[in-house]
Write an enzyme that holds these catalytic residues in place. Structure first.
Site, PDB file in Angstrom:
ATOM      1  N   ASP A  58      45.617  37.704  45.139  1.00  0.00           N
ATOM      2  CA  ASP A  58      45.282  37.863  43.716  1.00  0.00           C
ATOM      3  C   ASP A  58      46.096  36.865  42.888  1.00  0.00           C
ATOM      4  OD1 ASP A  58      45.300  38.736  41.025  1.00  0.00           O
ATOM      5  OD2 ASP A  58      44.973  40.824  41.618  1.00  0.00           O
ATOM      6  N   HIS A  92      41.433  39.411  42.889  1.00  0.00           N
ATOM      7  CA  HIS A  92      41.452  40.323  41.729  1.00  0.00           C
ATOM      8  C   HIS A  92      40.050  40.848  41.396  1.00  0.00           C
ATOM      9  CE1 HIS A  92      43.921  41.767  38.345  1.00  0.00           C
ATOM     10  NE2 HIS A  92      42.916  41.521  37.529  1.00  0.00           N
ATOM     11  N   SER A 105      43.300  46.498  36.847  1.00  0.00           N
ATOM     12  CA  SER A 105      43.975  45.478  36.041  1.00  0.00           C
ATOM     13  C   SER A 105      44.450  46.079  34.714  1.00  0.00           C
ATOM     14  CB  SER A 105      43.039  44.287  35.858  1.00  0.00           C
ATOM     15  OG  SER A 105      43.750  43.178  35.374  1.00  0.00           O
TER      16      SER A 105
END
Lengths: 295, 295
Positions: free
Chosen positions: A237, A272, A157
């Site tokens: 995600d 995620h 991320s």
């Protein structure tokens, strides 16, 4: 010794060291976890482990991925060390530093801030690219386990953004790069716009481009170059769906630049979370290991 | 459907379902996580996965081991489902229920309490041994993935106590048992004495023996029987050093009883944490898989 050892934990045949050191760049103590594989720990061993630096995402500390990412599983088999830095300075007590989960503490974005008050210690680019490796590799206690000439980088991320941009900004410093759900075009997503406005200034859009993986590929001379890059994104995600990650923009830039060796995979249904990373961390370790001469 | 699906998470090629259901035995909603391996999820699959029940330790919920135990890694490869129940009823609002971390909420000890007020819903033996599997295997949504005839059990710390005692109390119900750092002789350690005093009564020491793995081995007829049991204990485990686990007492009882097929391993330097479990969970999955006909 530059590092204080807060804990030593047996993990997958090696040791996870929970360390703290005083950073000149951030002006704070910095926590960092280091996994040393069994090959380097054996009595009388002269084995020096190549190092995979793992950059964490928003809100995370060195603990999250050490506990939930399972990089140690495959790293232990291959003789790879894994370094888990923190995501920002902590404890500077700047105004508003802990007001948001996506800016300030836990959200350093791996850039050197130019705007007050953040330019006081929010220098995560210099910390990750220079100070931390220099300090660690030169350390009498921990440096002896590690091969400073063989380092790769990965991240998740915000940390995927960090891994991609530091890799592109410092050619030759890292043998390869990979990323899980990276913020691949931060100039064009809410997280990145907020962070870059705060750290780099809202008017300095040209400066933003120097810290944006998509823009770095667009502006560089990458034609025919092997980028040794693996990226995984989960199709389930929510941050991907909300346009925070924008991996397609990055893919398009790679295509237009004529760069090679970039594999972007869209993993069906994955989200995620660390469940996603744990599933594919063996493969990301293999990717790094291949370019570090371990496979 | 008996279960409400709170979340569906892609993990190691399979799916982790975060479920909730209404328990008659505890009188509360109960959270439970179920990992279904890819072999059972494939379109038109008729594969029914054997099930490994994992019992958690003090304070834990179904989340901890789902995130940090790494069981899905090997279970996915072998086609094994993993069931992660909670450690107690929650929300009964009994006096003192949340005052201690080692008694009451999060600390059900896998017994049916006989003492007020705990006998109201603290019936974790009946819940784990009967109600949960009966409900799950009979469920139209989730039962179809699972092979109710092939079930093994494992657990950590208090959950290791739970796994060993339920296995010994219900011969034939579980194909095999394993445990990480189990409370192996609870009648003789502070955690167990506190729990058994509260749930079973301080004067009923004979009743305690029915829920103590060491005593169950001592009192049963196990001579020459293959117990199909794997136990790991870390030598760096502070709770082991403090005498909360007492695996040596259990080993001594096994020896005196003449039981076979009990492997107790002392793992150098490992502590009581999920780092310890993650390191050896592949091997505990293999142990169960062997006795479930998957290896």
């Amino acid at each position: 010794m530059a590092f204080t050892t807060k804990a030593t934990i047996a993990s997958f045949g090696g040791k996870l060291f929970k360390l703290s050191h005083s950073s000149t760049v951030t002006g704070t103590p910095m926590a960092v976890n280091l996994f040393v594989p069994p090959q380097a720990l054996a009595a009388n061993s002269t084995y020096k482990a190549p190092v995979l630096i793992y950059l964490s995402g928003l809100t995370c500390t060195p603990e999250n991925c050490s506990e939930k990412g399972f990089f140690q599983h495959r790293a232990s088999q291959l003789g790879l060390a894994v370094l888990y830095p923190d995501t920002s300075p902590r404890g500077l007590n700047l105004p508003g530093e802990t007001d948001s989960w996506d800016f300030g503490a836990g959200a350093g974005f791996y850039v050197d801030a130019t705007q007050a008050p953040w330019n006081k210690g929010y220098k995560m680019e210099s910390y990750i690219a220079r100070e931390l490796p220099d300090t660690l590799f030169g350390d009498a206690e921990y440096g002896r386990y590690l091969d400073r000439a063989r380092v790769a980088i990965t991240g998740h991320s915000m940390g995927g953004h960090g891994a991609l941009t530091l890799y592109l900004k410092y050619p030759g410093k890292f043998a390869s790069v990979s990323a899980f759900a990276p913020i691949a075009n931060p100039s064009n997503c809410p997280w990145g716009e907020k962070a870059f406005t705060g750290y780099l200034g809202g008017e300095n859009r040209d400066e933003w481009k120097k810290h944006d993986a998509t823009e770095l590929v667009r502006s560089g001379d990458w034609k025919g170059k092997d980028l040794k890059m693996l990226i995984d994104v989960g199709t389930g995600d929510n941050f991907y769906k909300q346009g925070q990650l924008l991996p397609e923009n990055f893919e398009q830039a790679v295509k237009e630049a004529g760069a090679e060796g970039v594999k972007v995979r869209y993993q069906q249904d994955y989200d995620h979370s660390y469940y996603f990373m744990a599933t594919f961390s063996d493969e990301h370790v293999d990717h790094a290991a291949k370019h570090l001469g371990l496979l």
